[in-house]
Design an enzyme around this catalytic site. Sequence first.
Site, PDB file in Angstrom:
ATOM      1  N   LYS A  27     119.012  84.436 -96.244  1.00  0.00           N
ATOM      2  CA  LYS A  27     118.249  83.180 -96.110  1.00  0.00           C
ATOM      3  C   LYS A  27     119.218  81.996 -96.056  1.00  0.00           C
ATOM      4  O   LYS A  27     119.095  81.120 -95.205  1.00  0.00           O
ATOM      5  CB  LYS A  27     117.305  83.004 -97.303  1.00  0.00           C
ATOM      6  CG  LYS A  27     116.708  81.609 -97.398  1.00  0.00           C
ATOM      7  CD  LYS A  27     115.839  81.426 -98.623  1.00  0.00           C
ATOM      8  CE  LYS A  27     116.547  80.978 -99.861  1.00  0.00           C
ATOM      9  NZ  LYS A  27     116.884  79.550 -99.942  1.00  0.00           N
ATOM     10  N   ASN A  28     120.184  81.979 -96.991  1.00  0.00           N
ATOM     11  CA  ASN A  28     121.046  80.802 -97.088  1.00  0.00           C
ATOM     12  C   ASN A  28     122.044  80.688 -95.938  1.00  0.00           C
ATOM     13  O   ASN A  28     122.633  79.632 -95.730  1.00  0.00           O
ATOM     14  CB  ASN A  28     121.779  80.791 -98.434  1.00  0.00           C
ATOM     15  CG  ASN A  28     120.855  80.390 -99.570  1.00  0.00           C
ATOM     16  OD1 ASN A  28     119.695  80.038 -99.335  1.00  0.00           O
ATOM     17  ND2 ASN A  28     121.349  80.450-100.784  1.00  0.00           N
TER      18      ASN A  28
ATOM     19  N   ARG B  51     119.781  67.465-107.839  1.00  0.00           N
ATOM     20  CA  ARG B  51     120.197  67.794-106.471  1.00  0.00           C
ATOM     21  C   ARG B  51     120.447  66.583-105.568  1.00  0.00           C
ATOM     22  O   ARG B  51     119.766  66.371-104.562  1.00  0.00           O
ATOM     23  CB  ARG B  51     119.207  68.778-105.835  1.00  0.00           C
ATOM     24  CG  ARG B  51     118.971  69.957-106.743  1.00  0.00           C
ATOM     25  CD  ARG B  51     118.351  71.122-106.067  1.00  0.00           C
ATOM     26  NE  ARG B  51     119.301  71.897-105.288  1.00  0.00           N
ATOM     27  CZ  ARG B  51     119.004  73.053-104.718  1.00  0.00           C
ATOM     28  NH1 ARG B  51     117.802  73.537-104.836  1.00  0.00           N
ATOM     29  NH2 ARG B  51     119.898  73.688-104.018  1.00  0.00           N
TER      30      ARG B  51
ATOM     31  N   ASP C  35     122.692  81.699-108.178  1.00  0.00           N
ATOM     32  CA  ASP C  35     121.447  82.286-107.662  1.00  0.00           C
ATOM     33  C   ASP C  35     121.162  83.679-108.229  1.00  0.00           C
ATOM     34  O   ASP C  35     120.114  84.253-107.951  1.00  0.00           O
ATOM     35  CB  ASP C  35     121.477  82.347-106.125  1.00  0.00           C
ATOM     36  CG  ASP C  35     121.243  80.980-105.501  1.00  0.00           C
ATOM     37  OD1 ASP C  35     120.897  80.041-106.217  1.00  0.00           O
ATOM     38  OD2 ASP C  35     121.420  80.863-104.263  1.00  0.00           O
TER      39      ASP C  35
ATOM     40  N   ARG D 169     109.569  82.364-100.531  1.00  0.00           N
ATOM     41  CA  ARG D 169     110.559  81.497 -99.882  1.00  0.00           C
ATOM     42  C   ARG D 169     111.844  82.272 -99.599  1.00  0.00           C
ATOM     43  O   ARG D 169     112.583  81.904 -98.682  1.00  0.00           O
ATOM     44  CB  ARG D 169     110.917  80.317-100.809  1.00  0.00           C
ATOM     45  CG  ARG D 169     109.859  79.253-100.940  1.00  0.00           C
ATOM     46  CD  ARG D 169     110.440  78.044-101.647  1.00  0.00           C
ATOM     47  NE  ARG D 169     111.803  77.850-101.197  1.00  0.00           N
ATOM     48  CZ  ARG D 169     112.839  77.603-102.012  1.00  0.00           C
ATOM     49  NH1 ARG D 169     112.672  77.501-103.291  1.00  0.00           N
ATOM     50  NH2 ARG D 169     114.044  77.451-101.513  1.00  0.00           N
TER      51      ARG D 169
HETATM   52  C1  UD1 Z   1     123.069  76.067-101.965  1.00  0.00           C
HETATM   53  C2  UD1 Z   1     122.075  77.203-101.893  1.00  0.00           C
HETATM   54  C3  UD1 Z   1     121.452  77.459-103.272  1.00  0.00           C
HETATM   55  C4  UD1 Z   1     122.543  77.666-104.312  1.00  0.00           C
HETATM   56  C5  UD1 Z   1     123.557  76.529-104.273  1.00  0.00           C
HETATM   57  C6  UD1 Z   1     124.747  76.768-105.178  1.00  0.00           C
HETATM   58  C7  UD1 Z   1     121.243  77.067 -99.629  1.00  0.00           C
HETATM   59  C8  UD1 Z   1     120.095  76.822 -98.724  1.00  0.00           C
HETATM   60  N1  UD1 Z   1     121.036  76.866-100.922  1.00  0.00           N
HETATM   61  O1  UD1 Z   1     122.350  74.882-102.319  1.00  0.00           O
HETATM   62  O2  UD1 Z   1     120.646  78.635-103.168  1.00  0.00           O
HETATM   63  O3  UD1 Z   1     121.956  77.724-105.599  1.00  0.00           O
HETATM   64  O4  UD1 Z   1     124.068  76.356-102.934  1.00  0.00           O
HETATM   65  O5  UD1 Z   1     125.395  77.952-104.845  1.00  0.00           O
HETATM   66  O6  UD1 Z   1     122.298  77.504 -99.204  1.00  0.00           O
HETATM   67  N2  UD1 Z   1     125.854  68.271-105.820  1.00  0.00           N
HETATM   68  C9  UD1 Z   1     126.182  66.945-106.009  1.00  0.00           C
HETATM   69  N3  UD1 Z   1     126.200  66.119-104.904  1.00  0.00           N
HETATM   70  C10 UD1 Z   1     125.936  66.568-103.653  1.00  0.00           C
HETATM   71  C11 UD1 Z   1     125.593  67.925-103.480  1.00  0.00           C
HETATM   72  C12 UD1 Z   1     125.577  68.755-104.582  1.00  0.00           C
HETATM   73  O7  UD1 Z   1     126.448  66.513-107.138  1.00  0.00           O
HETATM   74  O8  UD1 Z   1     125.986  65.772-102.712  1.00  0.00           O
HETATM   75  C13 UD1 Z   1     125.818  69.182-106.986  1.00  0.00           C
HETATM   76  C14 UD1 Z   1     124.461  69.862-107.185  1.00  0.00           C
HETATM   77  O9  UD1 Z   1     123.565  69.034-107.896  1.00  0.00           O
HETATM   78  C15 UD1 Z   1     124.865  71.110-107.943  1.00  0.00           C
HETATM   79  C16 UD1 Z   1     126.214  71.464-107.314  1.00  0.00           C
HETATM   80  O10 UD1 Z   1     126.696  70.267-106.718  1.00  0.00           O
HETATM   81  O11 UD1 Z   1     125.052  70.819-109.317  1.00  0.00           O
HETATM   82  C17 UD1 Z   1     126.156  72.557-106.257  1.00  0.00           C
HETATM   83  O12 UD1 Z   1     125.136  72.244-105.318  1.00  0.00           O
HETATM   84  P1  UD1 Z   1     125.228  72.661-103.780  1.00  0.00           P
HETATM   85  O13 UD1 Z   1     126.329  73.637-103.572  1.00  0.00           O
HETATM   86  O14 UD1 Z   1     125.251  71.430-102.948  1.00  0.00           O
HETATM   87  O15 UD1 Z   1     123.820  73.378-103.556  1.00  0.00           O
HETATM   88  P2  UD1 Z   1     123.070  73.469-102.180  1.00  0.00           P
HETATM   89  O16 UD1 Z   1     124.064  73.501-101.087  1.00  0.00           O
HETATM   90  O17 UD1 Z   1     121.993  72.459-102.132  1.00  0.00           O
END
Ligand code: UD1
Length: 421
Positions: free
Chosen positions: A22-23, A120, A308, A400
């Site tokens: 999915k991701n 997030r 995850d 999902r």
């Molecule tokens: C992706 C995955 C999700 C997984 C996560 C972490 C997808 C669709 N989803 O989510 O299943 O749990 O990676 O492996 O691929 N953060 C910030 N600022 C930002 C972005 C992120 O502070 O601009 C923080 C987030 O709040 C979190 C950490 O960084 O604490 C990691 O998040 P991130 O890797 O961005 O998660 P996603 O890419 O949204």
Amino acid sequence: MEKLLVSGGSRLSGSVRISGSKNSSLPILAATLLSEEPCIIHNVPDLSDTNYMVQILITLGAEAEMENGTVKVQAREISSQAPYDLVRKMRASVCVLGPMLARKGEAFVSLPGGCVIGDRPIDLHLRGLEALGADVEVKGGDIRVSAPEGLKGAKINMRGQYGSTVLGTDNVMMAAVFAEGTTIIESAAAEPEVEDLATFLNALGARIEGAGTPKIVIHGVESLSGAEHAVIPDRIEAGTFMIAGIIAGDGVELENVRSDHLTSLIDSLRGSGHTVNLQDGGTINVSASTDPKANEVTTEPYPGFPTDMQAQMCALYTTTSGISVITETVFPNRFMHVPELKRMGANINLKDSMAVIRGVDQLSAAPVMASDLRASAALVLAALGADGTTEINRLYHIDRGYENIDQKLRSLGAELHRVNG
Ligand code: UD1
């Protein structure tokens, strides 16, 4: 609203085929917006999230259809606007931002909301796009990014307070494909899904090196062609079925697995004494130890233990004798499954981002509430080993991210079915 009724105590055996990731699928589908030519993506799991992403592509102007795990997309012309109504249902829809900016020179995308696993933010995505020369304006819940003169290659560090960002790395990598010159992303997320996206982009004609490591180098190109790509197997679905095989199995086999993407989970399971055998051709066999040991895991960006898989591991430790400890460093508040597992008799103490789990002999069935995708998987796993029939509410969360989970578990011998109400 649908619920899942899971009768604990059945023994699982046999073989199950793991679906595409999915991701990986979500950003790869978003990346098709970068090309005017036909793109064919295989091994896309049939999930509410992937169907939703296909709908987003269509609403943005692409022709797209999904059939038997293959998505065909052609984005001859696209809009630069993705309003709230279009993106609000899925946080991952933010990954259209990078490709829309690269293709159109501007993008207007509504800010994704928070979700139960944490706040997030997307500050790192925006910081990266700004470093490429985009103007970023956040107003009234919307993001407007524009680069009328085009983007320019830059050196960007993507590290945030909680480590690297997966979709942030994807967004900046996609935006940089058409940037003039060379972009270097440091502290890039090294997840296999980022590497899979880069493989697809390179098949379209992009010039990306180092994806899958913390340093990604992107040499800008002027246009992309079409391409055909098969998405990698879903490592989180695989991990979830491995734990199902340990909680309730008499020897379960998983097919279509990339075991090299599961190293930290396999090490943790073996560390508790469980058997994980890697066969040639992407097959894994798992069986439970008769005397499993308590263990400790700390979630970290890849190649560390995946956040995850944290909820599912928590479900496993609830009945592993001794004291196990889980520390969550990626989403420190991601423990919504804990109160539900406690309703089933688990002994878990939460302190800040740490869960201390004292293994009990057996859980007992209770009505429980799924709060998010991986928490709902943890409840299904706990229910498989519990005494009685567990009723899991808010089932839509699991749809999902797990393709046909009830059919797959039933094919292994589990007793479970959906009911309305
Ligand atoms: C992706 C995955 C999700 C997984 C996560 C972490 C997808 C669709 N989803 O989510 O299943 O749990 O990676 O492996 O691929 N953060 C910030 N600022 C930002 C972005 C992120 O502070 O601009 C923080 C987030 O709040 C979190 C950490 O960084 O604490 C990691 O998040 P991130 O890797 O961005 O998660 P996603 O890419 O949204």
